[in-house]
Design an enzyme around this catalytic site. Structure first.
Site, mmCIF file in Angstrom:
data_model
loop_
_atom_site.group_PDB
_atom_site.id
_atom_site.type_symbol
_atom_site.label_atom_id
_atom_site.label_comp_id
_atom_site.label_asym_id
_atom_site.label_seq_id
_atom_site.Cartn_x
_atom_site.Cartn_y
_atom_site.Cartn_z
ATOM 1 N N GLU A 3 34.838 48.937 40.137
ATOM 2 C CA GLU A 3 35.416 49.129 38.859
ATOM 3 C C GLU A 3 35.406 47.526 38.167
ATOM 4 O O GLU A 3 36.469 46.920 38.469
ATOM 5 C CB GLU A 3 36.824 49.684 38.966
ATOM 6 C CG GLU A 3 36.694 50.994 39.736
ATOM 7 C CD GLU A 3 36.481 52.094 38.763
ATOM 8 O OE1 GLU A 3 36.208 51.932 37.557
ATOM 9 O OE2 GLU A 3 35.981 53.115 39.397
ATOM 10 N N CYS B 212 41.543 45.827 31.697
ATOM 11 C CA CYS B 212 40.074 46.019 31.683
ATOM 12 C C CYS B 212 39.622 47.017 30.393
ATOM 13 O O CYS B 212 38.434 46.665 29.927
ATOM 14 C CB CYS B 212 39.825 46.607 32.900
ATOM 15 S SG CYS B 212 40.710 48.359 33.219
HETATM 16 P P1 NDP Z 1 38.397 38.965 40.672
HETATM 17 O O1 NDP Z 1 37.102 39.384 40.699
HETATM 18 O O2 NDP Z 1 38.663 37.392 40.652
HETATM 19 O O3 NDP Z 1 39.139 39.514 42.081
HETATM 20 C C1 NDP Z 1 39.416 40.739 42.396
HETATM 21 C C2 NDP Z 1 39.843 40.823 43.944
HETATM 22 O O4 NDP Z 1 38.638 40.356 44.657
HETATM 23 C C3 NDP Z 1 40.854 39.888 44.223
HETATM 24 O O5 NDP Z 1 41.843 40.420 45.198
HETATM 25 C C4 NDP Z 1 40.411 38.759 44.759
HETATM 26 O O6 NDP Z 1 41.082 37.998 45.613
HETATM 27 C C5 NDP Z 1 39.190 39.581 45.660
HETATM 28 N N1 NDP Z 1 37.896 38.607 45.675
HETATM 29 C C6 NDP Z 1 37.650 37.373 45.489
HETATM 30 N N2 NDP Z 1 36.535 36.851 45.991
HETATM 31 C C7 NDP Z 1 36.166 37.834 46.952
HETATM 32 C C8 NDP Z 1 34.946 37.877 47.679
HETATM 33 N N3 NDP Z 1 34.205 36.961 47.721
HETATM 34 N N4 NDP Z 1 34.864 39.004 48.424
HETATM 35 C C9 NDP Z 1 35.827 40.209 48.289
HETATM 36 N N5 NDP Z 1 36.690 40.030 47.372
HETATM 37 C C10 NDP Z 1 37.164 38.903 46.547
HETATM 38 O O7 NDP Z 1 39.101 39.707 39.531
HETATM 39 P P2 NDP Z 1 40.616 39.509 38.896
HETATM 40 O O8 NDP Z 1 41.378 39.721 40.016
HETATM 41 O O9 NDP Z 1 40.482 38.302 38.084
HETATM 42 O O10 NDP Z 1 40.795 40.656 37.995
HETATM 43 C C11 NDP Z 1 40.382 40.608 36.370
HETATM 44 C C12 NDP Z 1 38.954 41.590 36.286
HETATM 45 O O11 NDP Z 1 39.217 42.702 37.029
HETATM 46 C C13 NDP Z 1 38.672 41.567 34.948
HETATM 47 O O12 NDP Z 1 37.048 41.398 34.985
HETATM 48 C C14 NDP Z 1 39.037 42.972 34.626
HETATM 49 O O13 NDP Z 1 38.083 43.595 33.627
HETATM 50 C C15 NDP Z 1 38.581 43.657 35.770
HETATM 51 N N6 NDP Z 1 39.245 44.779 35.991
HETATM 52 C C16 NDP Z 1 38.745 45.958 35.854
HETATM 53 C C17 NDP Z 1 39.134 47.167 35.830
HETATM 54 C C18 NDP Z 1 38.483 48.540 36.093
HETATM 55 O O14 NDP Z 1 39.070 49.537 36.396
HETATM 56 N N7 NDP Z 1 37.290 48.634 35.680
HETATM 57 C C19 NDP Z 1 40.781 47.351 36.236
HETATM 58 C C20 NDP Z 1 41.282 46.299 36.149
HETATM 59 C C21 NDP Z 1 40.847 45.032 35.923
HETATM 60 P P3 NDP Z 1 42.116 36.778 45.097
HETATM 61 O O15 NDP Z 1 42.454 37.200 43.772
HETATM 62 O O16 NDP Z 1 42.947 36.870 46.011
HETATM 63 O O17 NDP Z 1 41.146 35.890 44.863
#
Ligand code: NDP
Length: 525
Positions: free
Chosen positions: A250, A284
């Site tokens: 997502e 998002c």
């Molecule tokens: P990120 O991709 O930065 O992080 C998402 C999650 O992945 C966090 O828990 C992060 O940890 C974790 N993560 C980071 N690196 C890795 C890795 N290598 N392997 C596995 N997990 C990892 O997204 P954001 O948190 O910045 O969220 C914003 C984004 O999410 C926007 O692009 C938004 O559009 C999207 N989004 C999409 C939605 C949907 O339903 N389509 C809904 C809401 C948001 P940590 O944060 O601890 O680094």
């Protein structure tokens, strides 16, 4: 205060911490504590506990699981306000928003699941083609096993808890990795599952940063459900491909908001402002590209400007409309997009800069004359900015809306509902509304997800329940015949009957099919 050692609810499963990080308040900029990072061995141990818990949770049956999960209701009822305040403390978002978009949403999704899961996930009979006469056919579902759920910071409780609940109801166990940016809510999610009283290991929460997420995707899980950015989504998919396991993504969006000449402009303007600025634009499915037909452009922009200028920016205790940016680093993306747009000819009608106060506040911003080559048009901004694009007509709006790498959500604004539905059907995205914004995702029965770079898979609704399940095809024969006519031996005598059967099946002729079948039975004797 060190929350690394003082989480509100002590973890029953101590996780080795390799390091810790500090969290600052988005409202005051002051420290809210340090938080432990679960290292790879802690993640592995959590997955083992979830795997050990899986058989008993699966065998509890759907009614048994629903009974346990229904304890969510009293927990949410008793704690709605305090939970919302804790989310607001972590994110800075208005308490009303935390209540509506996090807690009410979680209940709506579970309420849908508990009412529909038995039907959606139960065995169902399907028609059996005539060529398989004498047999009965079914589709049934069984849980995948241990699901890894990785969630982002923008709706840190809802986006962590909702997929976990959908996975659980089908009989899976879960290891959840909430975002490091909102660790207070990560702890709240863990507390919520403990208060429901789930059996040990059914939901394990591992806290930490990207390294914890990477350890989870590399671990012994059976599916990964990821919500976050496209960049991280690619890494998650690569990790899933190594095993391979199913991977639901997502991801981000750049949602189109199309204002037709016959729109109710007052409603559309209010919707653009709410849909673009709720959660300070960190949604998002935020309104990220507003296409307005030339004949109503100036009037609409004026209405939006009045609305934006009436908003109050501040922290949860100030009863403001718009809170701070949750993630400090996100502000530089917003600033880069505005600077690039200005340089390429966009007009800043209001806002455009940080608020002069501590914390991570940014003035709600309205940009006119946005064009397709600007970064704010092509990239996800994820901040409090409304970019307006002037178009000649609806056809141009649809063409531009679809000519984009993202396809998450969108909306069409017109008082001609059949035209609105026609335009909505032509938008290449996972969800679309006519004369509404954001609410499609709150409807628990509508599938949610993206097309193109916005993601893979669907959750919410029937698709969302089945996403966490294996599908099994099942066929039952009474077993009365000793041999099937199409089995061995392939004798010369049988060939004309098989030919007649083939002609019957391919030609759609029931008499030929039946005569071929009867001849086959005879030739077998
Ligand atoms: P990120 O991709 O930065 O992080 C998402 C999650 O992945 C966090 O828990 C992060 O940890 C974790 N993560 C980071 N690196 C890795 C890795 N290598 N392997 C596995 N997990 C990892 O997204 P954001 O948190 O910045 O969220 C914003 C984004 O999410 C926007 O692009 C938004 O559009 C999207 N989004 C999409 C939605 C949907 O339903 N389509 C809904 C809401 C948001 P940590 O944060 O601890 O680094």
């Amino acid at each position: 205060m060190s929350l690394a050692n003082s989480s509100p609810v002590a973890s029953s499963s101590p996780q080795p911490a390799s390091s810790a990080f500090e969290k600052l308040s988005p409202v005051t900029g002051e420290s809210q504590g340090t938080f432990a990072i679960t290292d790879a061995s802690g993640v592995e141990a959590a997955i083992k506990r979830a795997r050990a818990a899986f058989p008993a949770w699966r065998d509890l049956g759907i009614d048994g699981r629903i009974k346990v999960l229904n304890r969510l209701r009293p927990v949410l009822l008793e704690n709605a306000e305090s939970f919302a305040r804790r989310i607001s403390e972590d994110t800075g978002k208005p308490i009303q928003e935390a209540l509506v978009t996090e807690l009410i949403s979680i209940w709506l999704y579970h309420d849908y699941n508990r009412k529909h899961a038995a039907r959606v996930l139960g065995r169902r009979r399907v028609k059996t083609p005539l060529v398989f006469t004498g047999k009965q056919s079914y589709i049934e579902y069984f849980p995948r096993g241990v699901i890894g759920v990785i969630s982002p910071w923008n709706y840190p409780l809802q986006l962590a808890v909702a997929p976990v609940l959908s996975a659980l109801i089908g009989g899976n166990t879960v290891v959840l990795k909430p975002s490091e940016v909102t660790p207070l809510t990560g702890l709240l999610a863990e507390e919520l599952f403990k208060r429901i009283g789930l059996p040990e290991g059914v939901v394990e929460v591992v806290h930490g940063d990207g390294s914890t997420g990477a350890a989870l995707t590399a671990g012994d899980i059976d599916m990964v459900f990821f919500t976050g950015s496209v960049a991280t989504g690619r890494k998650v998919m690569q990790a899933a491909a190594q095993k391979p396991i199913p991977c639901e993504l997502e991801l981000g969006g750049k949602d189109a908001f199309i204002v037709c000449a016959d729109a109710n402009l007052e409603r559309a303007a209010r919707a653009a402002v709410w849909g673009g600025l709720v959660n300070c634009g960190q949604t998002c499915i935020s309104v990220e590209r507003i296409f307005v037909v030339d004949s109503v452009h100036d009037r609409f922009v004026q209405l939006v400007r009045e609305q934006v200028e009436s908003l109050r920016v501040g922290g949860p205790d100030e009863f403001a409309d718009v809170g701070p940016m949750i993630f400090a680093r996100q502000i530089s993306t917003v600033e880069r997009h505005i600077a690039d747009a200005k340089e390429k000819g966009a007009r800043i009608l209001t806002g455009g800069a940080r608020v002069d106060r501590p914390g991570q506040f940014f003035n709600p911003t309205l940009l006119a004359d946005v064009t397709t080559e600007m970064a704010i048009y092509r990239e996800e901004t994820f901040g409090p900015v409304l970019p307006v694009v002037r178009v000649q007509d609806e056809e141009e709006a649809i063409r531009l809306a679809n000519d984009h790498e993202y396809g998450l959500n969108g909306s069409v604004w017109t008082q001609n509902l059949s035209k609105g539905m026609r335009l909505a059907s032509r938008l290449e995205c996972g969800q679309v509304a006519v004369n509404d914004v954001i609410s499609t995702t709150g409807h628990p029965g509508l599938p949610f997800g993206g097309v193109k770079a916005s993601g893979i898979g669907r959750y919410h609704g029937e698709e969302g329940l089945r996403a966490f399940m294996h599908t099994k095809g099942l066929m039952v024969d009474r077993g009365l015949l000793n041999n099937e006519p199409t089995w061995f031996p392939y004798t010369e005598r049988k060939l004309p009957a098989v030919l007649s059967l083939a002609r019957g099946v391919i030609g759609g002729s029931i008499p030929k099919l039946l005569s071929g079948f009867i001849n086959l039975l005879r030739s077998d004797k």
